[in-house]
Scaffold this motif. Structure first.
Motif, PDB file in Angstrom:
ATOM      1  N   HIS A 112      -5.152  -8.185  -0.527  1.00  0.00           N
ATOM      2  CA  HIS A 112      -6.068  -7.400  -1.369  1.00  0.00           C
ATOM      3  C   HIS A 112      -6.977  -8.363  -2.117  1.00  0.00           C
ATOM      4  O   HIS A 112      -7.106  -8.316  -3.336  1.00  0.00           O
TER       5      HIS A 112
ATOM      6  N   HIS B 232       0.826  -1.201   0.000  1.00  0.00           N
ATOM      7  CA  HIS B 232       0.000   0.000   0.000  1.00  0.00           C
ATOM      8  C   HIS B 232       0.866   1.260   0.000  1.00  0.00           C
ATOM      9  O   HIS B 232       1.577   1.530   0.975  1.00  0.00           O
TER      10      HIS B 232
ATOM     11  N   HIS C 260      -3.941   3.614  -6.205  1.00  0.00           N
ATOM     12  CA  HIS C 260      -2.747   2.789  -6.369  1.00  0.00           C
ATOM     13  C   HIS C 260      -1.792   3.446  -7.365  1.00  0.00           C
ATOM     14  O   HIS C 260      -2.213   4.169  -8.272  1.00  0.00           O
TER      15      HIS C 260
ATOM     16  N   HIS D 145      -8.423   5.772  -1.934  1.00  0.00           N
ATOM     17  CA  HIS D 145      -7.022   5.372  -2.117  1.00  0.00           C
ATOM     18  C   HIS D 145      -6.733   5.161  -3.590  1.00  0.00           C
ATOM     19  O   HIS D 145      -7.503   4.506  -4.282  1.00  0.00           O
TER      20      HIS D 145
ATOM     21  N   HIS E  27     -10.088   3.426  -5.044  1.00  0.00           N
ATOM     22  CA  HIS E  27     -11.260   2.870  -4.359  1.00  0.00           C
ATOM     23  C   HIS E  27     -11.348   3.378  -2.934  1.00  0.00           C
ATOM     24  O   HIS E  27     -10.381   3.896  -2.372  1.00  0.00           O
TER      25      HIS E  27
ATOM     26  N   HIS F 115     -11.222   2.852   0.866  1.00  0.00           N
ATOM     27  CA  HIS F 115     -10.473   1.888   1.678  1.00  0.00           C
ATOM     28  C   HIS F 115     -11.295   1.333   2.835  1.00  0.00           C
ATOM     29  O   HIS F 115     -10.768   0.669   3.728  1.00  0.00           O
TER      30      HIS F 115
ATOM     31  N   HIS G  33      -0.871  -5.398   2.769  1.00  0.00           N
ATOM     32  CA  HIS G  33      -2.081  -6.094   3.227  1.00  0.00           C
ATOM     33  C   HIS G  33      -2.642  -6.968   2.126  1.00  0.00           C
ATOM     34  O   HIS G  33      -2.389  -6.729   0.944  1.00  0.00           O
TER      35      HIS G  33
HETATM   36 CU1  C2O Z   1      -4.560  -0.460   0.755  1.00  0.00          CU
HETATM   37 CU2  C2O Z   1      -6.335  -1.054  -2.889  1.00  0.00          CU
HETATM   38  O1  C2O Z   1      -5.476  -0.830  -1.041  1.00  0.00           O
END
Ligand code: C2O
Length: 570
Positions: free
Chosen positions: A127, A82, A477, A475, A533, A535, A125
């Motif tokens: 996913h 993350h 990515h 969040h 997305h 979180h 984490h």
């Molecule tokens: Cu911490 Cu798409 O996630």
């Protein structure tokens, strides 16, 4: 569970004075552990990597991280890093069915990526499904040159905040899906995996500690305090901030906060405490756990304080009320970036503008939700009225790389909602004219937004009050974004005059104010398929997501690389 835990006094800078380009290698066995229930006799089976939280990955900026994930659990799993940009390694990002098919039970996959151009506290984490509840841990990136841009702390501690269910989270998720309901609220909150009054941090007087606070909870934002102590926030989401003095830290799911805490109180014992911040309006009473979780901050060598002959309980901080949006907003908007030479600055010319509503709405049961109440609407979550579904046969990145999106995704994620309306006016929205256009009647869709390589993208995220206002921690990515402005109500043009183009905070997860909006900006210079997305997992699972498809650039090293040979197949 292990007992007390000393804050490490690390020689943070001396070991790091040499230039680093090392490889940090771990093997993660994702397996089934027998774990004590919280406040009840007996054990439950959980899926985890050695414990909760799992191992800390420690690296220096510029290192290569290699993690061999061996799935000995009964569930499909993937691991996401993350906040790691994954430049040139989009196949290592980890979200299931976005950048890879899951690692099946009995299979393995090796994630390889570098941590360049980033310093601070991140985390890893699961996913896939809700496994993140127990499959998570810290990922710490120290400066390769050895020096933080703040006074060197005497020690540091990882403080992972979590939620705990006395149940198998994957089964809870399955039941919630089939019945079209939410999973029950957590049975407890935890600090470093431990319930109330269990975790202990030992400190020395007149010393300063760097707390690396990570909110790994599935669904809950927290207020964080330590009685008798204040903090200087120095970073958030592994981006340095202007030193920010506060006695309360607010942290949404997915976010991290690095804060210096001076151990300058009268030697003794003090509670560190977390309590939930509930941003939803109307507040769904009974939908959250009102408990707190505490840990003890204990001064080494302090004589036990007594109270009438009994050992006195540690001092407790006074926590904000769960609905204290003013305190949350004060913290969230109080942070600005520490502008440092050589770090990215705000791009001023915008190429692509989007206005994206985020929120909850109503829909009807899907055929496969076999125990869903078909006579009542169920909650869905949408962005621009599209409720996102992951593909089931091929990952998005696979489909993109193979130039075969057909049947997997479409390139038509809209740049604005289908109708403009009074987004944050809670009165009668669903009954009114917007309702017909905004009730998501069809199936969820898999729509992505293509972005030209190197485009500067500005997105206004606008919360809606269709079903209730709520702060959604959004969040992204693959990138950090600049947070240029935020506010309550509907975003208006005039607000654009107040953009902070000088020292806006950079984050990977922004808590959109409840019943409000935020303006973010980033440069799409990282080809790949990047998930954006909420979180809060119980919103992600009902569709609060979309994907940016960042196109290839002109040079060989700005094109999608081929998938690694061991990439799991669907
Ligand atoms: Cu911490 Cu798409 O996630």
């Amino acid at each position: 569970m292990p007992g007390s835990w000393l804050i490490l006094v690390l020689a943070v800078s001396s070991a790091a004075a040499l230039a680093h380009a090392a490889t940090v290698e771990h093997t993660f066995n994702v397996g089934t552990l027998s774990w004590p229930r919280i406040c009840q006799p007996g054990n439950i089976s959980i899926t985890a990597v050695g414990g909760v939280p799992g191992p800390v990955i420690e690296a220096y900026e510029g290192d290569t991280v290699v993690v061999h994930v061996i799935n000995d659990s009964p569930y499909d799993v993937t691991i996401h890093w993350h906040g790691v940009f994954q430049r040139g390694t989009p196949w290592a990002d980890g979200p299931s069915m976005v950048t890879q098919c899951p690692i099946r039970p009995g299979s393995r996959y090796t994630y390889r990526f570098s941590v360049s151009g980033q310093e601070g506290s991140l985390w890893w984490h699961a996913h896939s499904s809700f496994l993140r509840a127990t499959v998570h841990g810290a990922l710490i990136i120290r400066p390769s040159a050895g020096a933080y841009p703040f006074p060197k702390p005497d020690g540091e501690a990882v403080v992972v905040l979590g939620e705990w269910w006395d149940a198998d989270i994957v089964l809870l998720e399955r039941q919630a899906f089939l019945s079209g309901t939410q999973i029950p609220s957590a049975d407890a909150y935890t600090i470093n995996g431990k319930p109330n009054q269990t975790e202990k941090f030992s400190v020395r007087g007149n010393s300063t500690y760097l707390l690396r606070i990570i909110n790994a909870a599935l669904n809950t934002a927290f207020f964080f305090k330590v009685a008798g102590h204040t903090f200087t926030v120095v970073a958030a989401d592994a981006s340095y901030t202007t030193p920010y003095e506060t006695d309360v830290i607010v942290i949404a799911p997915g976010q991290t906060v690095d804060a210096l805490m001076a151990a300058g109180a009268t030697p003794g014992c003090y509670y560190m405490e977390i309590s939930s911040y509930q941003s939803a309006m109307p507040l769904r009473l009974g939908s959250f756990n009102i408990d707190v979780a505490t840990a003890v901050v204990e001064y080494v060598g302090a004589a036990p304080t007594t109270d009438g002959g009994q050992q006195a309980a540690p001092a407790r901080p006074e926590m904000p009320k769960p609905t204290d949006t003013a305190t949350a907003n004060g913290f969230y908007t109080g942070l600005t970036a520490r502008v440092l030479p050589g770090r990215p600055t705000v791009p001023l010319a915008v190429d692509t503008r989007m206005f994206v509503t985020v929120g909850l709405g109503l829909s009807s049961c899907l055929p496969e939700q076999t125990s869903c109440n078909r006579s009542a609407p169920e909650a869905v979550a949408t962005m621009n009225n599209e409720s996102f579904a992951l593909p089931t046969t091929t990952s998005l990145l696979d489909a993109r790389y193979g130039k075969a999106p057909g049947g997997v995704y479409t390139n038509d994620f809209p740049d604005r909602p289908p109708v403009a309306f009074d987004y944050t006016n809670a009165t009668g929205l669903l009954a009114g004219g917007a309702a017909a256009a905004l009730s998501s009647t069809g199936r969820p869709t898999t729509k992505v937004r293509a972005l030209r390589y190197n485009a500067t993208v500005e997105v206004v995220l606008q919360n809606t009050a269709l079903l209730g206002r709520e702060s959604h921690p959004m969040h992204l990515h693959g990138f950090n974004f600049f947070v240029l402005a935020q506010g309550f109500g509907n975003y208006g043009g005039a607000a654009s005059e107040q953009l902070n183009l000088v020292n806006p905070q950079q984050r990977n997860t922004i808590a959109v104010p409840t019943g409000g909006w935020v303006v973010i900006r980033f440069v799409a210079d990282n080809p790949g398929m990047w998930f954006m997305h909420c979180h809060i997992d119980s919103h992600l699972s009902i569709g609060l997501a979309m994907v940016f498809a960042v196109e290839d650039g002109p040079t060989p090293d700005t094109k999608l690389p081929p998938p690694p040979p061991d990439l799991p197949r669907c």
